[in-house]
Design a protein around this motif. Structure first.
Motif, PDB file in Angstrom:
ATOM      1  N   ARG A 196      14.770  -2.623  22.529  1.00 64.91           N
ATOM      2  CA  ARG A 196      13.804  -1.846  21.759  1.00 64.91           C
ATOM      3  C   ARG A 196      14.316  -0.431  21.508  1.00 64.91           C
ATOM      4  N   THR A 197      14.875   0.189  22.553  1.00 58.14           N
ATOM      5  CA  THR A 197      15.390   1.537  22.384  1.00 58.14           C
ATOM      6  C   THR A 197      16.570   1.578  21.445  1.00 58.14           C
ATOM      7  N   GLY A 215       8.777  -1.115  28.891  1.00 57.48           N
ATOM      8  CA  GLY A 215       9.226  -1.149  27.512  1.00 57.48           C
ATOM      9  C   GLY A 215      10.250  -0.092  27.145  1.00 57.48           C
ATOM     10  N   MET A 216      10.741   0.681  28.127  1.00 52.90           N
ATOM     11  CA  MET A 216      11.727   1.718  27.861  1.00 52.90           C
ATOM     12  C   MET A 216      12.952   1.479  28.748  1.00 52.90           C
ATOM     13  N   LEU A 258      10.080   9.018  28.840  1.00 51.00           N
ATOM     14  CA  LEU A 258       8.622   8.921  28.813  1.00 51.00           C
ATOM     15  C   LEU A 258       8.120   8.505  27.443  1.00 51.00           C
ATOM     16  N   ALA A 259       8.891   8.780  26.416  1.00 51.86           N
ATOM     17  CA  ALA A 259       8.592   8.388  25.036  1.00 51.86           C
ATOM     18  C   ALA A 259       9.916   8.402  24.293  1.00 51.86           C
ATOM     19  N   ASP A 260       9.894   7.884  23.069  1.00 50.45           N
ATOM     20  CA  ASP A 260      11.140   7.792  22.322  1.00 50.45           C
ATOM     21  C   ASP A 260      11.881   9.126  22.225  1.00 50.45           C
ATOM     22  N   LEU A 275      13.665  17.151  24.664  1.00 49.63           N
ATOM     23  CA  LEU A 275      12.761  16.652  23.628  1.00 49.63           C
ATOM     24  C   LEU A 275      13.436  16.790  22.269  1.00 49.63           C
ATOM     25  N   ASP A 276      13.683  15.653  21.599  1.00 47.74           N
ATOM     26  CA  ASP A 276      14.217  15.665  20.239  1.00 47.74           C
ATOM     27  C   ASP A 276      13.062  15.889  19.265  1.00 47.74           C
TER      28      ASP A 276
END
Length: 821
Positions: free
Chosen positions: A19-20, A468-469, A533-535, A581-582
């Protein structure tokens, strides 16, 4: 390409879940596999072992085994499979095989990046593979390297991947300020020593005697790494490096405490010296140079495969340099050779063995004493012995890397370095009488030292999939040992003329009657986790458990029992944390915190080792990459608190743990804070630029001497303001045709604010450098570099009554002819 959040990953070292990976591939951000020239992949042979599997996983394995950077839209790979590829092929051929039946083809957009895209459609919807295309690749850079961050052959000042941590990472993945001086920049500026190179880096300033320099970052001496392996510092030379610059592919500088990535907690930062590795095709190059003060230099660099399959590769670099000095008496004679061999034991396992031998004969210079009226002798003056000092250095390194598959990798390295020194040190007891030119006495002596460094590091890195990560884990251990044996014999010759009488052969007693040994050892167990933690958001947490010991004994005329130092520490835990953080495809915001714990080897006037330093740092900043990653930019703000740092004891000299007899004492609590801005890379085709500004305020918050509280900390070592810039324009790369296409024009400036001691002050100054070059042919070019163009007279290091007060070099030139086959 279609939308999606920006995420930068390192394939082959850090794995990306399905997924990533889909999110990653959906962006225009390249997955950093290895910075290897693309044309080399078409020419050089590599071993491939990729089974039939989903295309996303196949691309990951191809990246690890080929060393190419891959960019692709996620919609092009979803639901597609690859039949795999095996055997020995050029990488371009292997990629074509891997993509058979997928409906995709590829093209090279640079030496380091391949883009996957839909294959052209013929009539009847049949797939017609398009031609492989290389955009902007130079035929002269047809080689590859096992180093994932290699800069040689890229022709750029902008690095894309660094290895200062435990894995290859992009600059934007690291929550600290990072600079890289690439091979191209070293060559463009005709830099030949480590101090010359690091003095060009944002926020870095060399301090100390020639070839004994510390590299001061944010007010503190940096740690040293060699190819990512930490080396235990010795005495006052934490980041000193005597290797010739010809041996290096690049120098990486991590500013701020390095515990976040490497485990070592030095507040200033870490300098990672990355040596050249063998190429997979034959590459031969060399240079001849002549310069001011009878400076002559020659280099030869030969690299390539030793077997038809390319699984055994080697490289040898040899250097000689002879030079006089701009001051009386001084000279240097250097001879050095570096060799490295790599063997692919299997397609997943590589063993490397390398070694360095160097010898140097020179006249020691420890700067100038002052006159008793507070002025400094003329720039061409010298005090000291005219007898030659000698150093001999030998080093052996063994490294092993293995790819377990699934993104998990193992890397280990061991190095043994030996340094033998025999030389002379001379210091007057007092400032020179202005009227007579005499001093009432001097400390003149013979110094002999034998030093051994043992360094070892082993770690594993790989992914775990949760919620999921995909998250990355690193676990490892390193150990470093510093074994020092030294002896001195100093005498006082009485009244002397130190500026004119340098023959002390009848005075100095070379019969050293006392020697002692110090052994410093550090072992650390470390671990870190990169948690997504998130994309666009990654949090990094980790820590290190450290054991540190120091022991001393006399070894001559009698061997005495070991005495353990009070600085010995057991099971000291140092935590660290950061976040990245992007916010856009081009911009990343970061923040980090780390505790610092730094065992010290510096000794006081009683030859007792100082207690460890402790403190912390906070840092935050923004990083960006622009013009398809051709240009990097960053801004950082930081604050460091540090206690018990070793500083020069101005009132004492003659300590045995250093070549120059420097003594140390512990300071109180110090705060260092400031801001750094930097830009590196290409603004337009053929126009390379690098520029950096640093503001660094350092102040005593407390000290054993109450008079120091509130004062500027060590203003003789680093200025509050520094501005460094260099630019070069290559007309051929800019598209100019004809005879003018060979012209290369460059120039730069180094400006800084004031530095001072209690006795002498150097005001703000700027040094301007210029270059004119011409490409005679595809394989030959000549260049003239003029340093200190306007012949500025300044003290590079202001000093004290009896030592330092070191002038910067007057205007000088270097004319260099480079060639390659």
């Amino acid at each position: 390409m279609t939308g999606g959040k920006t995420f930068r990953g390192t394939i082959g070292v850090r794995a990306i879940g399905l997924r990533t990976l889909a999110i990653t591939l959906a962006t225009s951000t390249p997955l950093v596999l290895s910075a290897v020239p693309a044309q080399a992949q078409a020419a050089g042979q590599r071993n491939f072992d990729i089974a039939a599997q989903p295309l996303t996983e196949a691309i990951m394995q191809f990246g690890r085994q080929s060393g190419l950077q891959i960019t692709v839209d996620t919609t092009l790979v979803e639901g597609r499979s690859s039949a795999g590829v095996s055997g020995t092929h050029p990488a371009a051929e292997a990629l074509s095989i891997l993509l058979r039946g997928t409906g995709l083809t590829f093209r090279f957009t640079s030496r380091t990046t391949a883009v996957l895209e839909p294959a052209p459609q013929a009539s009847g919807a049949a797939v017609q593979l398009g031609p492989v295309k290389v955009e902007g690749a130079s035929e002269g850079a047809a080689f590859a390297s096992s180093d994932p961050g290699v800069t040689e052959g890229t022709g750029s000042y902008a690095a894309h991947t660094v290895t200062v941590g435990k894995s290859a990472q992009s600059l934007r993945e690291i929550p600290q300020s990072v600079s890289v001086i690439t091979r191209q920049r070293m060559d463009d500026q005709n830099l030949t020593t480590v101090s010359e190179a690091l003095d060009q880096v944002t926020g870095v300033r060399s301090f100390g005697y020639e070839r004994q320099e510390q590299y001061i970052i944010r007010g503190y001496a940096a740690n040293a790494q060699y190819n990512g392996v930490p080396q235990q510092e010795g005495s006052d030379k934490a980041s000193s490096n005597t290797d010739d610059l010809a041996f290096f592919d690049r120098i990486e500088v991590l500013r701020g405490p390095s515990g976040l990535l490497t485990g070592s907690g030095e507040p200033g930062g870490t300098v990672n010296y990355v040596r050249k590795r063998p190429t997979d095709v034959l590459a031969v190059s060399g240079l001849a140079s002549v310069g001011s003060w009878d400076r002559y230099r020659g280099e030869v660099d030969v690299s390539g495969p030793l077997t038809a399959s390319g699984n055994l590769r080697a490289r040898v670099v040899g250097v000689f340099q002879d030079e006089d000095k701009f001051y009386d008496v001084g000279y240097n004679h250097d001879r050095s050779v570096y060799g490295v061999v790599e063997y692919d034991v299997t397609p997943r396992t590589t063993l490397g063995v390398s070694g360095i031998y160097s010898q140097r004969t020179y006249i020691n210079s420890f700067g100038l004493p002052l006159y008793d009226d507070g002025t400094v002798p003329a720039r061409g003056s010298f005090t000291g012995s005219d007898a030659p000092s000698r150093t001999r250095s030998r080093e052996m390194v063994v490294d092993l890397s293995h790819d377990f598959g699934g993104g998990w990798t193992f890397k280990s390295a061991y190095s043994l370095r030996r340094l033998n020194y025999g030389g002379y040190s001379v210091f007057p007891y007092e400032a020179i009488d202005r009227e007579t030119g005499l001093v009432s006495g001097m400390s003149a002596g013979r110094v002999e030292q034998e030093t051994k460094w043992h360094s070892f590091d082993a770690h594993v890195t790989g992914p775990v999939h949760l919620l999921g990560m995909t998250h990355d884990l690193t676990f490892g251990v390193n150990r470093s040992r510093y074994d020092f044996i030294g002896g001195t014999k100093f005498v006082n010759p009485g009244s002397w003329d130190p500026l004119n009488d340098h023959d002390l052969s009848a005075v100095i007693d070379e019969n050293i009657t006392y020697r002692y040994e110090t052994v410093t050892a550090q072992t650390g167990f470390y671990g870190s986790a990169r948690i997504r933690l998130a994309d666009p958001l990654t949090v990094i947490v980790g820590g290190r458990l450290t054991n540190f010991t120091i022991k001393d004994r006399d070894v001559f005329p009698e061997v005495t029992p070991w005495i353990d130092s009070s600085a010995t520490t057991k099971r000291r835990f140092t935590p660290y944390a950061g976040a990245v953080l992007d916010v856009t495809d081009q911009l990343t915001v970061y923040a980090s915190y780390t505790d610092t714990f730094v065992p010290q080897t510096a000794q006081d006037v009683n030859n007792r080792t100082l207690a460890p330093r402790v403190g912390w740092q906070l840092e935050s900043g923004i990083k960006g990459s622009f013009f398809d990653d051709a240009l990097n930019a960053s801004i950082a703000v930081f604050r460091i608190h540090d206690s018990n740092r070793a500083i020069i004891d101005e009132e004492n000299i003659g300590c045995g743990g250093t070549v120059d007899g420097t003594c140390s004492r512990a300071s109180g609590k110090v705060r260092s804070q400031g801001v750094e801005l930097e830009v590196n890379g290409s603004l337009l085709p053929g126009w390379e630029v690098t520029a950096g500004y640093t503001y660094n305020q350092q102040k005593y918050l407390s000290d054993s001497d109450p008079a120091n509280v509130g004062k500027r900390f060590l203003p003789a070592q680093s200025p509050e303001h520094m501005l460094k810039a260099w630019t070069q324009f290559d007309l051929a790369k800019a598209g100019v045709q004809g005879w003018a296409s060979g012209i290369q024009v460059g120039g730069g400036v180094q400006w800084q604010s004031n530095m001072y001691t209690d006795l002498i002050r150097q005001g703000a100054y700027a040094v301007v450098n210029a270059k004119l070059g011409y490409a005679i042919s595809e394989n030959w070019d000549a260049s003239l570099v003029v340093s200190n163009l306007f012949d500025k007279t300044y003290l590079r290091i202001p000093g004290y009554a009896i030592f330092y007060n070191i002038y910067g070099e007057p205007r000088n030139f270097r004319l260099t002819l480079r060639g390659k086959l």
